[in-house]
Design an enzyme around this catalytic site. Structure first.
Site, PDB file in Angstrom:
ATOM      1  NE  ARG A 137       2.121  -0.883   7.252  1.00  0.00           N
ATOM      2  CZ  ARG A 137       1.654  -2.107   7.025  1.00  0.00           C
ATOM      3  NH1 ARG A 137       0.808  -2.310   6.015  1.00  0.00           N
ATOM      4  NH2 ARG A 137       2.012  -3.124   7.776  1.00  0.00           N
ATOM      5  CE  LYS A 162       6.957  -2.121   7.128  1.00  0.00           C
ATOM      6  NZ  LYS A 162       6.976  -1.618   8.524  1.00  0.00           N
ATOM      7  CG  HIS A 227       1.214   4.702  11.871  1.00  0.00           C
ATOM      8  ND1 HIS A 227       1.192   4.078  10.638  1.00  0.00           N
ATOM      9  CD2 HIS A 227       1.609   3.751  12.752  1.00  0.00           C
ATOM     10  CE1 HIS A 227       1.572   2.821  10.762  1.00  0.00           C
ATOM     11  NE2 HIS A 227       1.829   2.593  12.041  1.00  0.00           N
ATOM     12  NE  ARG A 230      -0.749   0.096  10.432  1.00  0.00           N
ATOM     13  CZ  ARG A 230      -1.035  -1.009   9.740  1.00  0.00           C
ATOM     14  NH1 ARG A 230      -2.106  -1.052   8.985  1.00  0.00           N
ATOM     15  NH2 ARG A 230      -0.240  -2.063   9.817  1.00  0.00           N
ATOM     16  CG  HIS A 253       0.988  -6.059  12.082  1.00  0.00           C
ATOM     17  ND1 HIS A 253       0.416  -5.754  13.302  1.00  0.00           N
ATOM     18  CD2 HIS A 253       1.377  -4.872  11.552  1.00  0.00           C
ATOM     19  CE1 HIS A 253       0.454  -4.450  13.506  1.00  0.00           C
ATOM     20  NE2 HIS A 253       1.031  -3.895  12.455  1.00  0.00           N
ATOM     21  CE1 TYR A 262      -1.618  -0.469  17.704  1.00  0.00           C
ATOM     22  CE2 TYR A 262      -1.338  -2.581  16.615  1.00  0.00           C
ATOM     23  CZ  TYR A 262      -1.185  -1.205  16.620  1.00  0.00           C
ATOM     24  OH  TYR A 262      -0.609  -0.582  15.546  1.00  0.00           O
TER      25      TYR A 262
END
Length: 295
Positions: A137, A162, A227, A230, A253, A262
């Protein structure tokens, strides 16, 4: 955040968030959403009723506030009334709204190469290469320290990404060489990508501007941000048949279904799937051949 001119009510909410280890940005967001509700209400939020909250959510919908902002506001209001005011009964009628899940914008490998080549200087080329080569990120890229590079194990350490979680991502030989080129130029001591003031890291805004400039120089017309790199990282790995659970770990994640998004844009994977119509067509051709009368 400063203590200057902070009301006792806001100070109590800040203390409640601090006690639960909320990040500074999350605290600022929560305060901003409560201020928005207070402006709508026209009086102190601790005097609000359940009907006031219902009307505020209706107001947000009628004024075309995005579903994401509505949901973030609802979460902040729930925290304020349930934790700070201890009035859980007031927020029972607040509801989260469904958000449309749009397919992410992804660059082709050729577009990524053009973008990196067009980056304005070795610093930004290295930073954008980290975003793509390790799938970080933008906030994680700018927070990297020189000490996060593990050349022995060929890993990059992401410190408190995150969700306040540490993780490791791969460090490719090519990316290591790009980082060495940058280190030879600037000799950064603490932050891998220092800002205008070397005491602080480069800002996310700086990196976003660099991406926009590189995209224009490369002639890329897609809407590109850090992003996007990414997204491209994850999609290209999926197209290389890397297990989606491995990609989940690399991206950091919490939920697999977030990573599975994706699969909707991994065009090489989609193209490689054989349509059942092909097999149907083959069988139909055989059946027709059997039905043809002998010459």
């Amino acid at each position: 955040m400063t203590d200057k001119a902070i009301s006792p009510l806001r100070q109590r909410m800040i203390e409640d968030m601090t006690a639960r280890h909320f990040a500074e940005k999350a605290q600022a967001d929560y305060i901003r959403y409560i201020k928005s509700f207070t402006a709508f209400l026209g009086r102190s939020p601790d005097t609000a009723t359940a009907e006031d909250l219902r009307l505020f959510q209706l107001h947000m919908t009628k004024t075309h506030v995005s579903p994401g902002v509505i949901n973030a506001t609802v979460v902040a209001l729930r925290f304020f009334f349930k934790v700070t005011l201890e009035r859980e009964d007031l927020v029972r009628r607040l509801t989260l709204v469904s958000e449309p899940r749009r397919a992410p914008i992804v660059l082709s490998p050729e577009e990524v190469a053009r973008l990196l080549t067009a980056a304005p200087g070795v610093k930004y080329k290295a930073a954008l290469s980290v975003a793509y080569g390790a799938g970080l990120r933008v906030s994680e890229v700018v927070a990297l320290k020189v000490s996060d590079i593990d050349r022995e194990r060929m890993l990059l350490r992401v410190d408190q990404g995150k969700g306040r979680k540490d993780r490791f991502v791969m460090l490719s030989p090519h990316l290591l060489e790009l980082l060495r080129d940058w280190w030879r130029v600037a000799r950064p001591r603490a932050w891998l990508f220092p800002g205008l003031d070397p005491v602080n890291p480069m800002s996310t805004r700086q990196l976003c501007r660099a991406v926009s400039a590189a995209a224009r120089a490369a002639g890329i017309t897609k809407r590109v941000s850090p992003h996007t790199l990414r997204h491209s990282f994850a999609t290209h790995l999926l197209e290389q048949n890397v297990d989606v659970r491995v990609i989940q770990v690399l991206l950091g994640h919490a939920r697999l279904d977030t990573t599975a998004l994706y699969t909707r844009v991994a065009v090489n994977t989609i193209r490689d799937v054989t349509s059942p119509l092909e097999r149907l067509g083959f069988n139909m051709a055989k059946n027709l051949a059997k039905q043809e009368p002998p010459a």
